[in-house]
Write a protein that holds these residues in place. Structure first.
Motif, PDB file in Angstrom:
ATOM      1  N   ARG A 249       0.843  -1.201   0.000  1.00  0.00           N
ATOM      2  CA  ARG A 249       0.000   0.000   0.000  1.00  0.00           C
ATOM      3  C   ARG A 249       0.874   1.245   0.000  1.00  0.00           C
ATOM      4  O   ARG A 249       1.735   1.416   0.859  1.00  0.00           O
ATOM      5  N   ILE A 250       0.658   2.131  -0.971  1.00  0.00           N
ATOM      6  CA  ILE A 250       1.438   3.364  -1.104  1.00  0.00           C
ATOM      7  C   ILE A 250       0.740   4.484  -0.325  1.00  0.00           C
ATOM      8  O   ILE A 250      -0.468   4.708  -0.478  1.00  0.00           O
ATOM      9  N   LYS A 251       1.520   5.192   0.510  1.00  0.00           N
ATOM     10  CA  LYS A 251       0.976   6.249   1.361  1.00  0.00           C
ATOM     11  C   LYS A 251       1.830   7.506   1.251  1.00  0.00           C
ATOM     12  O   LYS A 251       3.034   7.436   1.003  1.00  0.00           O
ATOM     13  N   LEU A 252       1.184   8.648   1.491  1.00  0.00           N
ATOM     14  CA  LEU A 252       1.868   9.942   1.477  1.00  0.00           C
ATOM     15  C   LEU A 252       1.612  10.655   2.793  1.00  0.00           C
ATOM     16  O   LEU A 252       0.476  10.750   3.259  1.00  0.00           O
ATOM     17  N   ASN A 253       2.694  11.184   3.374  1.00  0.00           N
ATOM     18  CA  ASN A 253       2.605  11.980   4.595  1.00  0.00           C
ATOM     19  C   ASN A 253       3.283  13.321   4.323  1.00  0.00           C
ATOM     20  O   ASN A 253       4.415  13.355   3.838  1.00  0.00           O
ATOM     21  N   VAL A 254       2.586  14.435   4.622  1.00  0.00           N
ATOM     22  CA  VAL A 254       3.085  15.774   4.303  1.00  0.00           C
ATOM     23  C   VAL A 254       3.021  16.653   5.547  1.00  0.00           C
ATOM     24  O   VAL A 254       2.020  16.646   6.273  1.00  0.00           O
ATOM     25  N   GLY A 255       4.085  17.436   5.796  1.00  0.00           N
ATOM     26  CA  GLY A 255       4.119  18.320   6.949  1.00  0.00           C
ATOM     27  C   GLY A 255       3.825  19.761   6.578  1.00  0.00           C
ATOM     28  O   GLY A 255       4.323  20.267   5.562  1.00  0.00           O
ATOM     29  N   GLY A 257       4.371  22.365   8.764  1.00  0.00           N
ATOM     30  CA  GLY A 257       5.115  23.229   9.665  1.00  0.00           C
ATOM     31  C   GLY A 257       4.746  23.041  11.113  1.00  0.00           C
ATOM     32  O   GLY A 257       5.539  23.330  12.004  1.00  0.00           O
ATOM     33  N   GLU A 258       3.553  22.558  11.365  1.00  0.00           N
ATOM     34  CA  GLU A 258       3.094  22.319  12.727  1.00  0.00           C
ATOM     35  C   GLU A 258       2.734  20.860  12.971  1.00  0.00           C
ATOM     36  O   GLU A 258       2.927  20.340  14.060  1.00  0.00           O
ATOM     37  N   ALA A 259       2.177  20.202  11.956  1.00  0.00           N
ATOM     38  CA  ALA A 259       1.730  18.817  12.101  1.00  0.00           C
ATOM     39  C   ALA A 259       1.858  18.112  10.765  1.00  0.00           C
ATOM     40  O   ALA A 259       2.129  18.733   9.737  1.00  0.00           O
ATOM     41  N   ASP A 260       1.646  16.777  10.796  1.00  0.00           N
ATOM     42  CA  ASP A 260       1.685  16.030   9.544  1.00  0.00           C
ATOM     43  C   ASP A 260       0.270  15.716   9.084  1.00  0.00           C
ATOM     44  O   ASP A 260      -0.680  15.646   9.871  1.00  0.00           O
ATOM     45  N   ASN A 261       0.128  15.534   7.778  1.00  0.00           N
ATOM     46  CA  ASN A 261      -1.160  15.283   7.150  1.00  0.00           C
ATOM     47  C   ASN A 261      -1.046  14.003   6.329  1.00  0.00           C
ATOM     48  O   ASN A 261      -0.086  13.833   5.562  1.00  0.00           O
ATOM     49  N   TRP A 262      -2.043  13.118   6.478  1.00  0.00           N
ATOM     50  CA  TRP A 262      -1.979  11.801   5.857  1.00  0.00           C
ATOM     51  C   TRP A 262      -2.871  11.719   4.620  1.00  0.00           C
ATOM     52  O   TRP A 262      -3.999  12.196   4.630  1.00  0.00           O
ATOM     53  N   PHE A 263      -2.328  11.066   3.585  1.00  0.00           N
ATOM     54  CA  PHE A 263      -3.088  10.782   2.372  1.00  0.00           C
ATOM     55  C   PHE A 263      -2.906   9.288   2.094  1.00  0.00           C
ATOM     56  O   PHE A 263      -1.970   8.859   1.421  1.00  0.00           O
ATOM     57  N   ASP A 264      -3.816   8.523   2.675  1.00  0.00           N
ATOM     58  CA  ASP A 264      -3.773   7.063   2.638  1.00  0.00           C
ATOM     59  C   ASP A 264      -5.027   6.602   1.907  1.00  0.00           C
ATOM     60  O   ASP A 264      -6.147   6.744   2.411  1.00  0.00           O
ATOM     61  N   GLY A 265      -4.838   6.028   0.746  1.00  0.00           N
ATOM     62  CA  GLY A 265      -5.988   5.635  -0.065  1.00  0.00           C
ATOM     63  C   GLY A 265      -6.557   4.272   0.253  1.00  0.00           C
ATOM     64  O   GLY A 265      -7.477   3.814  -0.437  1.00  0.00           O
ATOM     65  N   GLY A 266      -6.023   3.608   1.270  1.00  0.00           N
ATOM     66  CA  GLY A 266      -6.524   2.275   1.594  1.00  0.00           C
ATOM     67  C   GLY A 266      -6.307   1.311   0.442  1.00  0.00           C
ATOM     68  O   GLY A 266      -5.277   1.353  -0.243  1.00  0.00           O
TER      69      GLY A 266
END
Length: 360
Positions: A249-255, A257-266
Motif C-alpha cells: 500500500r502506497i501512502k503519502l505523509n506531508v508536513g 510546519g506544525e503537524a503532519d497530514n496523511w493521504f492514505d488511499g486504503g
C-alpha cells in the motif's frame, strides 16, 4: 688555497647528494635494444562516455598515460581525424601522464585517437568513441527535475549527480533502463531550486515486495531530537509503502510546519507485487490540497494547508533514509523509472498525458 678547498669540498658534497637522491640509474641503450612498442592508456573519456552539461559547447579534459621500455619520442592527439595536440618534451621519457584540455567540444559523436611513438619508431594507437549529449530541454511546463536512469543517476535538468549510498544498479525500464534499488541503498540529491509552494512528482514503479516496507521518495527536515532514528514529519513529505496482506500500500505523509497530514488511499492505493508489472505513481501538492495517483487515477485526495520546506535540503530516492527511518522504511529493491519533478500542481489530465507519452 683555503678558497679552493672550500669549493672542492662543496662540489664533492653536491655530487654526493645528487647521487644519493637520484631515483633511477641512467643506463645507455642502443635502438636495437628497444623491443617493445609504447603502451597507451586513455583514462578519460572512455569508450561510450556520454558527456552531459547544460551548455552546447564545453571544455573536455583528456586524461591519458603513455609508457615505454626505453623512451617516448612523440605523442599525438586527434579528435575526429584532426590533430589537436602533439607532445615531444617530457620530464620522464619512459612514463608520461598528462591531461590535455580541449576547449570547445560540441554536441554529437566524437572519436579520440592517441598515437605514441618511441625512439626506435615503434608506434601504438588507441581510439575511444564518446558522445556529448545535447542539453536536455524540459518537456513539460514547470518541470524542474528529470532522471531517466538510463545507465546513470543524473538529473538532466541541472546535470547534477546524486550521492550514492550502497550498491543500487539498473534493470529493464518502462523506457530503456531503470534504477534498481537494493538493501541499504539510495540516492540523495540536493533540493536547490526544487521546492516551491506547489510541488509534484511522477514516476514509473515496478514494486518488489521484499522488504515488506520501504521508502520511495523523501524530502524531509532533519530530526535533531532523534538523529539516529529520524522521523520529523512536521515538514516536507514522505512517500512510502507498507504491506497490506499480500499487497503493498502506497501512502503519502506531508508536513505543514506544525503537524503532519496523511493521504492514505486504503485498498485503492494497493499495488500487487505478484502482478510483475509497472504502475505509474504521482503526487501533487498545492497550498490548499494534496493528492496521490496510481495509473492516472486518484487514490487519495484532500484539503491541505500548505507544505513547509524548512530544513528539507535533500531528496532521497529509493528509501526513507536518512530523514525517515524510525518506522523501518529503508532501501527499496524495486525499479524506478522516468522520475520527474514539477514546481506546480498537476491536474489529472496532465498526469494522464505524461503517463500516456511514456508508455511503451
Amino acid at each position: 688555497m683555503k678558497k679552493y678547498k672550500i669549493w672542492t669540498l662543496a662540489l664533492v658534497w653536491l655530487l654526493a647528494g645528487c647521487d644519493e637522491s637520484y631515483i633511477d640509474d641512467i643506463v645507455p641503450v642502443s635502438p636495437g635494444e628497444d623491443t617493445e612498442p609504447p603502451e597507451v592508456v586513455i583514462n578519460f573519456p572512455t569508450e561510450g562516455t556520454q558527456i552531459r552539461v547544460t551548455e552546447d559547447v564545453t571544455p573536455l579534459d583528456i586524461s591519458f598515460e603513455v609508457t615505454d621500455d626505453i623512451e617516448v619520442e612523440t605523442i599525438r592527439l586527434e579528435l575526429n581525424g584532426s590533430e589537436i595536440a602533439t607532445y615531444s618534451d617530457f620530464l620522464d621519457f619512459r612514463r608520461v601522464i598528462k591531461t590535455h584540455r580541449y576547449e570547445e567540444l560540441g554536441n554529437g559523436a566524437h572519436e579520440l585517437t592517441i598515437t605514441a611513438t618511441d625512439l626506435s619508431g615503434k608506434t601504438t594507437t588507441e581510439t575511444v568513441n564518446f558522445e556529448k549529449i545535447e542539453p536536455y530541454t524540459p518537456v513539460y511546463e514547470g518541470e524542474t527535475f528529470y532522471a531517466p536512469f538510463d545507465g546513470d543517476f543524473m538529473d538532466l535538468v541541472s546535470t547534477q549527480t546524486p550521492e550514492v549510498t550502497g550498491n543500487p544498479g539498473f534493470g529493464d525500464g518502462i523506457m530503456n533502463r531503470a534504477y534498481r534499488g537494493a538493501a541499504n541503498a539510495h540516492l540523495v540529491y540536493p533540493t536547490d531550486g526544487l521546492l516551491q509552494d506547489e510541488f509534484s512528482a511522477v514516476f514509473w514503479y515496478h514494486v518488489n515486495g521484499d522488504p515488506d516496507r520501504a521508502g520511495l521518495l523523501t524530502i524531509a527536515p532533519p530530526d535533531e531530537d532523534n538523529p539516529d532514528n529520524q522521523n520529523n514529519r512536521t515538514g516536507g513529505f514522505r512517500l512510502f509503502r507498507e504491506a497490506a496482506g499480500p499487497m503493498q500500500r502506497i501512502k503519502l505523509n506531508v508536513g505543514n510546519g506544525e503537524a503532519d497530514n496523511w493521504f492514505d488511499g486504503g485498498e485503492a492505493a494497493d499495488v500487487d507485487p505478484s502482478a510483475n508489472e509497472w504502475v505509474h505513481v504521482a503526487i501533487t501538492i498545492s497550498q490548499s490540497q494534496a493528492a496521490v495517483y496510481i495509473n492516472g487515477e486518484v487514490v487519495s485526495q484532500g484539503d491541505f494547508p500548505g507544505i513547509d520546506w524548512t530544513g528539507s535540503d535533500i531528496m532521497t530516492v529509493g528509501s526513507g533514509a536518512p530523514r525517515f527511518t524510525e518506522w523501518g522504511h529503508l532501501g527499496d529493491a524495486s525499479l524506478f523509472d522516468e522520475l520527474r519533478l514539477f514546481s506546480r500542481y498537476l491536474n489529472q489530465a496532465e498526469i494522464q498525458a505524461i503517463m500516456a507519452a511514456e508508455m511503451p
